[in-house]
Design an enzyme around this catalytic site. Structure first.
Site, PDB file in Angstrom:
ATOM      1  N   ASP A  10       7.736   8.186  -5.283  1.00  0.00           N
ATOM      2  CA  ASP A  10       7.971   8.587  -3.883  1.00  0.00           C
ATOM      3  C   ASP A  10       8.795   7.500  -3.177  1.00  0.00           C
ATOM      4  OD1 ASP A  10       5.879   6.711  -4.045  1.00  0.00           O
ATOM      5  OD2 ASP A  10       4.878   7.459  -2.244  1.00  0.00           O
ATOM      6  N   HIS A 240       3.943  -3.316  -5.806  1.00  0.00           N
ATOM      7  CA  HIS A 240       2.921  -2.453  -6.431  1.00  0.00           C
ATOM      8  C   HIS A 240       3.464  -1.698  -7.636  1.00  0.00           C
ATOM      9  CE1 HIS A 240       0.211  -2.910  -2.983  1.00  0.00           C
ATOM     10  NE2 HIS A 240       1.244  -2.697  -2.199  1.00  0.00           N
TER      11      HIS A 240
HETATM   12  C1  BDR Z   1       1.319   2.409  -3.210  1.00  0.00           C
HETATM   13  O1  BDR Z   1       1.511   3.150  -1.999  1.00  0.00           O
HETATM   14  C2  BDR Z   1       2.886   3.262  -1.712  1.00  0.00           C
HETATM   15  O2  BDR Z   1       3.121   2.998  -0.373  1.00  0.00           O
HETATM   16  C3  BDR Z   1       3.586   2.279  -2.590  1.00  0.00           C
HETATM   17  O3  BDR Z   1       4.870   2.739  -2.946  1.00  0.00           O
HETATM   18  C4  BDR Z   1       2.688   2.180  -3.795  1.00  0.00           C
HETATM   19  O4  BDR Z   1       2.981   3.187  -4.723  1.00  0.00           O
HETATM   20  C5  BDR Z   1       0.542   1.137  -2.895  1.00  0.00           C
HETATM   21  O5  BDR Z   1      -0.704   1.431  -2.363  1.00  0.00           O
HETATM   22 CA    CA Z   2       5.059   4.455  -4.619  1.00  0.00          CA
END
Ligand code: BDR
Ligand code: CA
Length: 313
Positions: A10, A240
């Protein structure tokens, strides 16, 4: 060894960094990207995935997927974290390519079935596309090589509620299906991603190494960094989604545990991942009835952050 992967995403600033790794790393064969709402709406996610591939000079199939959660209403996209365009509100070049005509779920099913036992699914957004693929062909659980999900939190607490991580919270019903499907699964959650910090120095190396793609990564990072300064008091960002690829390529940098996973799908704990370690007896057996999976609990955060910068520099 080369890893054929589908990257479900995403994008999203940290997704974009991970996509750059998937596009550039010589040991990754990026078979396609599948997109979902989450950090942005799904049309923007598809646009950004196509754009990032084009900036890297790659022609990669991008199949559009989930526009909303399976059951609950969709929360507004977090424009204060990723920008309204998902890439820090920076000006972006025009996209030339078009999305694959198939749905994300169909793309996953076709690709996994075409290469039984070979394809790893790496999912770094809300996991509606995984749930839809399972619905379309439940037998892919026998043919996928592995599923790596960035999401959840075992001991760390949440980032969007006191207990829930964003990808799990955004579609807990889809997460409940994906985490208990019985396929070989590893969860890369906040327990490790919060130990990794991509610093401005790392980012300067990445910008210098990636041409026009590097400019997009660096400028969007600058926006994302403000959020981390305010929310976590750090000068840098937690990469992340890149951690999911770090686990795939450098598993020795992580410690893991085996056990049973569940997700709270409603109530105050909505989106919380529940982990019952293998062999541990609780007051009732119900927490230990889902298939065994692996979860990340520890990481050499400095080494992972350096690895990300080294790959992209
Ligand atoms: C996850 O949430 C999204 O905002 C980031 O892209 C990552 O996949 C971290 O909690
Ligand atoms: Ca993400």
């Amino acid at each position: 060894m080369t890893h054929p992967i589908i990257f479900d995403t995403d994008p999203g600033v940290d997704d974009a960094q991970a996509i750059a790794i998937a596009l550039r790393h010589p040991e990754i064969e990026l078979l396609g990207m599948t997109t979902t709402y989450g950090n942005v709406d799904v049309a923007t996610a598809t646009h950004n995935a196509l754009l990032l591939a084009e900036l890297a000079g790659r022609d990669i199939p991008v199949a559009q997927g989930a526009a909303a959660p399976l059951v609950k209403p969709r929360h507004p996209a977090p424009a204060h974290i990723h920008g309204a365009n998902g890439l820090g509100n920076i000006a972006l070049p025009e996209v030339m390519g078009k999305a694959d005509p198939r749905s994300a779920a169909q793309f996953i099913v076709d690709t996994v079935n075409a290469r039984p036992g070979e394809v790893t699914l790496v999912a770094v957004g809300p996991v509606g596309n995984l749930a839809a693929a399972l619905q379309l062909d439940p037998s892919i659980t026998e043919r996928v090589k592995r599923v790596v999900i960035m999401g959840g939190s075992i001991r760390e607490g949440g980032n969007v509620t006191p207990v829930a991580e964003a990808n799990m919270f955004n579609d807990p019903d889809a997460a409940a299906r994906a985490l208990t499907a019985g396929w070989p699964l590893i969860l890369v959650g906040l327990d490790v991603t919060h130990r990794c910090v991509l610093t401005p120095e790392h980012m300067a190396r990445i910008e210098a190494g990636q041409g026009e793609l590097g400019r997009v990564l660096a400028d969007s990072y600058a926006f994302y960094r403000d959020f981390y300064r305010e929310a976590l008091g750090i000068d840098g960002c937690c990469p992340h989604d890149s951690c999911a690829l770090a686990w795939l390529l450098r598993p020795e940098l992580f410690t893991t545990a085996r056990g049973h996973l569940g997700v709270a799908t409603s109530g105050e704990a909505e989106g919380q991942t529940l982990f019952a370690p293998e062999g541990r007896a609780f007051i009732e057996p119900r927490w230990s009835q889902s298939p065994l999976v692996d979860v990340c609990l520890g990481v050499d955060g400095a080494a992972v952050s350096d690895w990300i910068a080294d790959v992209l520099a």
